[in-house]
Scaffold this active site. Structure first.
Site, PDB file in Angstrom:
ATOM      1  N   ARG A 124     -21.837  11.480  -1.793  1.00  0.00           N
ATOM      2  CA  ARG A 124     -22.151  10.542  -0.570  1.00  0.00           C
ATOM      3  C   ARG A 124     -21.701   9.172  -0.915  1.00  0.00           C
ATOM      4  NH1 ARG A 124     -26.788  13.428   1.010  1.00  0.00           N
ATOM      5  NH2 ARG A 124     -26.085  14.876   2.596  1.00  0.00           N
ATOM      6  N   LYS A 146      -8.320   1.625   3.000  1.00  0.00           N
ATOM      7  CA  LYS A 146      -8.111   2.825   3.790  1.00  0.00           C
ATOM      8  C   LYS A 146      -7.767   3.841   2.566  1.00  0.00           C
ATOM      9  CE  LYS A 146      -5.882   1.416   8.053  1.00  0.00           C
ATOM     10  NZ  LYS A 146      -4.373   1.311   8.845  1.00  0.00           N
ATOM     11  N   GLU A 188       7.319  -4.160   2.005  1.00  0.00           N
ATOM     12  CA  GLU A 188       5.871  -4.411   2.398  1.00  0.00           C
ATOM     13  C   GLU A 188       5.605  -6.070   2.343  1.00  0.00           C
ATOM     14  OE1 GLU A 188       4.033  -2.325   4.142  1.00  0.00           O
ATOM     15  OE2 GLU A 188       4.278  -0.186   3.258  1.00  0.00           O
ATOM     16  N   LYS A 230      -3.435  -9.970   4.054  1.00  0.00           N
ATOM     17  CA  LYS A 230      -3.820  -8.800   4.451  1.00  0.00           C
ATOM     18  C   LYS A 230      -5.504  -8.843   4.198  1.00  0.00           C
ATOM     19  CE  LYS A 230      -4.121  -3.731   3.707  1.00  0.00           C
ATOM     20  NZ  LYS A 230      -3.587  -2.529   3.284  1.00  0.00           N
ATOM     21  N   GLU A 240      -9.684  -1.365  11.909  1.00  0.00           N
ATOM     22  CA  GLU A 240      -8.293  -1.294  12.836  1.00  0.00           C
ATOM     23  C   GLU A 240      -8.757  -0.919  14.335  1.00  0.00           C
ATOM     24  OE1 GLU A 240      -4.822   0.314  10.921  1.00  0.00           O
ATOM     25  OE2 GLU A 240      -4.388   0.791  12.788  1.00  0.00           O
ATOM     26  N   ARG A 244      -5.689  -5.145  13.098  1.00  0.00           N
ATOM     27  CA  ARG A 244      -5.073  -4.676  11.901  1.00  0.00           C
ATOM     28  C   ARG A 244      -3.898  -3.869  12.021  1.00  0.00           C
ATOM     29  NH1 ARG A 244      -8.325  -2.022   6.795  1.00  0.00           N
ATOM     30  NH2 ARG A 244      -6.566  -1.194   5.884  1.00  0.00           N
ATOM     31  N   ASN A 248       0.812  -2.615  10.585  1.00  0.00           N
ATOM     32  CA  ASN A 248       1.921  -1.263  10.636  1.00  0.00           C
ATOM     33  C   ASN A 248       3.129  -1.866  11.281  1.00  0.00           C
ATOM     34  OD1 ASN A 248       0.246   0.874   9.878  1.00  0.00           O
ATOM     35  ND2 ASN A 248      -1.089   0.529  11.590  1.00  0.00           N
ATOM     36  N   HIS A 251       6.164   0.520  11.057  1.00  0.00           N
ATOM     37  CA  HIS A 251       5.599   1.759  10.397  1.00  0.00           C
ATOM     38  C   HIS A 251       5.867   3.069  11.413  1.00  0.00           C
ATOM     39  CE1 HIS A 251       4.200  -0.574   7.232  1.00  0.00           C
ATOM     40  NE2 HIS A 251       3.729   0.166   6.602  1.00  0.00           N
ATOM     41  N   HIS A 255       7.514   6.107   9.873  1.00  0.00           N
ATOM     42  CA  HIS A 255       6.728   7.419   9.840  1.00  0.00           C
ATOM     43  C   HIS A 255       7.676   8.720  10.331  1.00  0.00           C
ATOM     44  CE1 HIS A 255       2.619   5.438   9.368  1.00  0.00           C
ATOM     45  NE2 HIS A 255       3.250   5.520   7.931  1.00  0.00           N
ATOM     46  N   HIS A 269       8.387   5.586   1.244  1.00  0.00           N
ATOM     47  CA  HIS A 269       7.494   4.865   2.255  1.00  0.00           C
ATOM     48  C   HIS A 269       8.044   3.626   2.339  1.00  0.00           C
ATOM     49  CE1 HIS A 269       4.546   3.636   4.921  1.00  0.00           C
ATOM     50  NE2 HIS A 269       3.850   2.794   4.063  1.00  0.00           N
TER      51      HIS A 269
HETATM   52  P1  NAD Z   1       3.171   6.594  -5.847  1.00  0.00           P
HETATM   53  O1  NAD Z   1       1.789   6.287  -5.931  1.00  0.00           O
HETATM   54  O2  NAD Z   1       3.740   7.995  -5.510  1.00  0.00           O
HETATM   55  O3  NAD Z   1       4.228   6.029  -7.045  1.00  0.00           O
HETATM   56  C1  NAD Z   1       5.400   6.026  -7.017  1.00  0.00           C
HETATM   57  C2  NAD Z   1       6.225   6.640  -8.312  1.00  0.00           C
HETATM   58  O4  NAD Z   1       5.985   5.458  -9.392  1.00  0.00           O
HETATM   59  C3  NAD Z   1       5.082   7.790  -8.918  1.00  0.00           C
HETATM   60  O5  NAD Z   1       6.245   8.596  -9.326  1.00  0.00           O
HETATM   61  C4  NAD Z   1       4.398   7.034 -10.064  1.00  0.00           C
HETATM   62  O6  NAD Z   1       4.230   8.166 -11.035  1.00  0.00           O
HETATM   63  C5  NAD Z   1       5.271   6.209 -10.475  1.00  0.00           C
HETATM   64  N1  NAD Z   1       4.651   4.821 -11.071  1.00  0.00           N
HETATM   65  C6  NAD Z   1       3.539   4.160 -10.693  1.00  0.00           C
HETATM   66  N2  NAD Z   1       3.437   2.999 -11.287  1.00  0.00           N
HETATM   67  C7  NAD Z   1       4.428   2.848 -12.188  1.00  0.00           C
HETATM   68  C8  NAD Z   1       4.976   2.222 -13.247  1.00  0.00           C
HETATM   69  N3  NAD Z   1       4.165   1.007 -13.374  1.00  0.00           N
HETATM   70  N4  NAD Z   1       6.099   2.180 -14.004  1.00  0.00           N
HETATM   71  C9  NAD Z   1       6.430   3.558 -13.546  1.00  0.00           C
HETATM   72  N5  NAD Z   1       6.519   4.282 -12.737  1.00  0.00           N
HETATM   73  C10 NAD Z   1       5.384   4.070 -11.929  1.00  0.00           C
HETATM   74  O7  NAD Z   1       3.803   5.561  -4.428  1.00  0.00           O
HETATM   75  P2  NAD Z   1       3.557   4.145  -4.028  1.00  0.00           P
HETATM   76  O8  NAD Z   1       4.681   3.816  -3.187  1.00  0.00           O
HETATM   77  O9  NAD Z   1       2.774   3.430  -4.803  1.00  0.00           O
HETATM   78  O10 NAD Z   1       2.510   4.474  -2.808  1.00  0.00           O
HETATM   79  C11 NAD Z   1       2.683   5.442  -1.795  1.00  0.00           C
HETATM   80  C12 NAD Z   1       1.616   6.212  -1.149  1.00  0.00           C
HETATM   81  O11 NAD Z   1       0.845   5.007  -0.612  1.00  0.00           O
HETATM   82  C13 NAD Z   1       1.709   6.919   0.058  1.00  0.00           C
HETATM   83  O12 NAD Z   1       0.768   8.140   0.086  1.00  0.00           O
HETATM   84  C14 NAD Z   1       1.246   6.071   1.355  1.00  0.00           C
HETATM   85  O13 NAD Z   1       0.849   6.745   2.223  1.00  0.00           O
HETATM   86  C15 NAD Z   1       0.108   5.217   0.742  1.00  0.00           C
HETATM   87  N6  NAD Z   1       0.024   3.946   1.350  1.00  0.00           N
HETATM   88  C16 NAD Z   1      -1.331   3.599   1.522  1.00  0.00           C
HETATM   89  C17 NAD Z   1      -1.662   2.303   2.255  1.00  0.00           C
HETATM   90  C18 NAD Z   1      -3.028   2.147   2.606  1.00  0.00           C
HETATM   91  O14 NAD Z   1      -3.450   1.182   3.079  1.00  0.00           O
HETATM   92  N7  NAD Z   1      -4.044   2.834   1.961  1.00  0.00           N
HETATM   93  C19 NAD Z   1      -0.709   1.618   2.294  1.00  0.00           C
HETATM   94  C20 NAD Z   1       0.660   1.928   2.171  1.00  0.00           C
HETATM   95  C21 NAD Z   1       1.015   3.041   1.773  1.00  0.00           C
HETATM   96  N1  GLY Z   2      -1.458  -0.262   5.282  1.00  0.00           N
HETATM   97  C1  GLY Z   2      -1.851  -0.718   6.731  1.00  0.00           C
HETATM   98  C2  GLY Z   2      -3.396  -1.087   6.315  1.00  0.00           C
HETATM   99  O1  GLY Z   2      -4.094  -1.271   5.604  1.00  0.00           O
HETATM  100  O2  GLY Z   2      -4.052  -1.239   7.555  1.00  0.00           O
END
Ligand code: NAD
Ligand code: GLY
Length: 374
Positions: A124, A146, A188, A230, A240, A244, A248, A251, A255, A269
């Site tokens: 939990r 998130k 971003e 942010k 949100e 908030r 997006n 986005h 998407h 992304h």
């Molecule tokens: P990711 O986590 O897949 O990382 C991208 C690639 O970079 C991977 O292959 C990873 O192994 C590699 N990598 C990571 N750090 C590295 C480094 N320092 N050196 C070399 N390689 C490295 O992708 P991302 O772009 O970081 O994140 C995308 C994800 O984030 C999606 O799932 C998206 O939905 C999510 N997201 C979430 C939010 C939120 O608010 N929670 C906001 C935006 C995106």
């Molecule tokens: N990435 C959008 C949010 O955190 O609300």
């Protein structure tokens, strides 16, 4: 000695700091130690990040006498699944963690979203710390709580709002990030200028190339300014219910394009967000909200920095009605209307909950024609 910047996220009892700068990973043990209830933790990471930076984190935790082990996943979006979640939760059980323990998400947004969700449901809820290693994760996904996994119905549809106890964003780890991933994160950063801070956009127009070339103090400033915006929005609207949604910007278009491209790495992304923001501005102009000069300014900036633009993925615009169908599935939509984040100008975005579907359809058709589809 480069600067260390701290941005607070003000959420009452769940407040935390985002710390950014160079050399932080080496000091992670001493920074994290006061947040742990016992001198132990489990680190969730992916294979790439572990190979590149795992040793530095491990040594830093050893130096602070924090007992630790790693759960190492394959890299990639496919880990944000029930299979990935089970793997992480099993690792927490095997390590004998209690709900008082604090785990570490060490990686990009995939690791952060997955680990945060696992932490939110483990017994939990146990604590978690974000050590984001991509630019996208440092300016966006690690901040604001998130957390989510994907399922057959779409991305991020199963998750929780669950805040970390700390975000530790070391700029040095970005040196190993492929340029494509850096640009995806930069999109971003531009978003924060576009949605509410034209002065920041103008600063990026002068210093964007330095941000991307990882000039330490300039990149740290870009990360901290992004996180400040942010953090401010999240503090006002954590769950949100309104404002908030501005985060997006671009986005909904993004998407739809990601879904059309498939999630196998053809379109990242952040690349989709870069294109989606241009589309949101173009559509805003077509609707008479935004002057053409602002779109020209945005496009000039994106072109100057070789950021992804609609023409780079012309083939994905072939079926405008399919794209519209994807947009209709967006989580933000409340009724039969489309909710879009639109702009009055650079630095002034707003939430439009009643976007006219026909107008969006016409915009997508005209874009498809412009990009060579009859
Ligand atoms: P990711 O986590 O897949 O990382 C991208 C690639 O970079 C991977 O292959 C990873 O192994 C590699 N990598 C990571 N750090 C590295 C480094 N320092 N050196 C070399 N390689 C490295 O992708 P991302 O772009 O970081 O994140 C995308 C994800 O984030 C999606 O799932 C998206 O939905 C999510 N997201 C979430 C939010 C939120 O608010 N929670 C906001 C935006 C995106
Ligand atoms: N990435 C959008 C949010 O955190 O609300």
């Amino acid at each position: 000695m480069s600067k260390i910047l701290t941005v607070p996220v003000a959420l009452g009892k769940r407040s935390y700091d985002i710390i950014t700068g160079a050399g932080l990973l080496e000091r992670a043990g001493t920074i994290i130690a006061p947040l742990l209830s016992a001198a132990r933790t489990v680190i969730v990471t992916d294979k790439t990040v572990h190979q590149l930076h795992g040793d530095i984190l491990s040594k830093a935790l050893d130096a602070a006498q924090i007992d630790h082990s790693f759960i190492i996943l394959p890299p990639g979006e496919s880990q944000k699944s029930f299979t990935g979640l089970n793997h992480v939760l099993d690792g927490f059980f095997k390590a004998g963690l209690s709900r008082k323990d604090v785990v570490i998400a060490f990686g990009g947004g995939v690791i952060g979203d997955l680990t945060g969700f696992a932490a939110s449901i483990f017994k939990r809820g146990c604590g978690f710390i974000q050590i984001p290693t991509t630019l996208l994760a440092q300016v966006d996904s690690s901040v604001g709580g998130k957390t989510a996994i994907n399922n057959a119905y779409g991305k991020n549809l199963i998750g929780a709002f669950y805040q970390p106890r700390l975000v530790l964003a070391d700029i040095d780890v970005l040196k190993t990030l492929p340029p494509r991933e850096l640009k995806a994160g930069y999109a971003e950063i531009v978003k924060y200028g576009l949605l509410g801070d034209s002065a920041f956009f103008n600063w990026l127009d002068d210093y964007g190339a330095d941000v991307l070339s990882l000039n330490t103090d300039i990149t740290a400033k870009a990360i901290a300014t992004s996180c400040q915006t942010k953090a401010h929005i999240v503090a006002q609207d954590e769950y949100e219910t309104g404002r908030r949604a501005l985060l997006n910007l671009g986005h909904t278009f993004a998407h739809a394009l990601e879904l059309e491209a498939g999630y196998d790495g053809d379109l990242l992304h952040g690349e989709a967000v870069s294109i989606g923001m241009i589309m949101a501005f173009e559509f805003s102009a077509q609707q008479g909200f935004c002057p053409q000069s602002d779109i020209d300014q945005l496009k000039a900036h994106m072109t100057k920095l070789h950021m992804p633009r609609p023409g780079d993925i012309a083939q994905l615009f072939k079926h405008p009605d399919t794209l519209l169908g994807h947009m209709e599935q967006d989580k933000k939509n409340e009724s039969s209307n489309l909710t879009l984040i639109l702009a009055r100008k650079i630095g002034d975005a707003f939430v439009e909950t009643r976007a006219d579907k026909q107008a969006v359809c016409n915009y997508l058709i005209s874009t498809a024609k412009r990009l060579g589809h009859a």
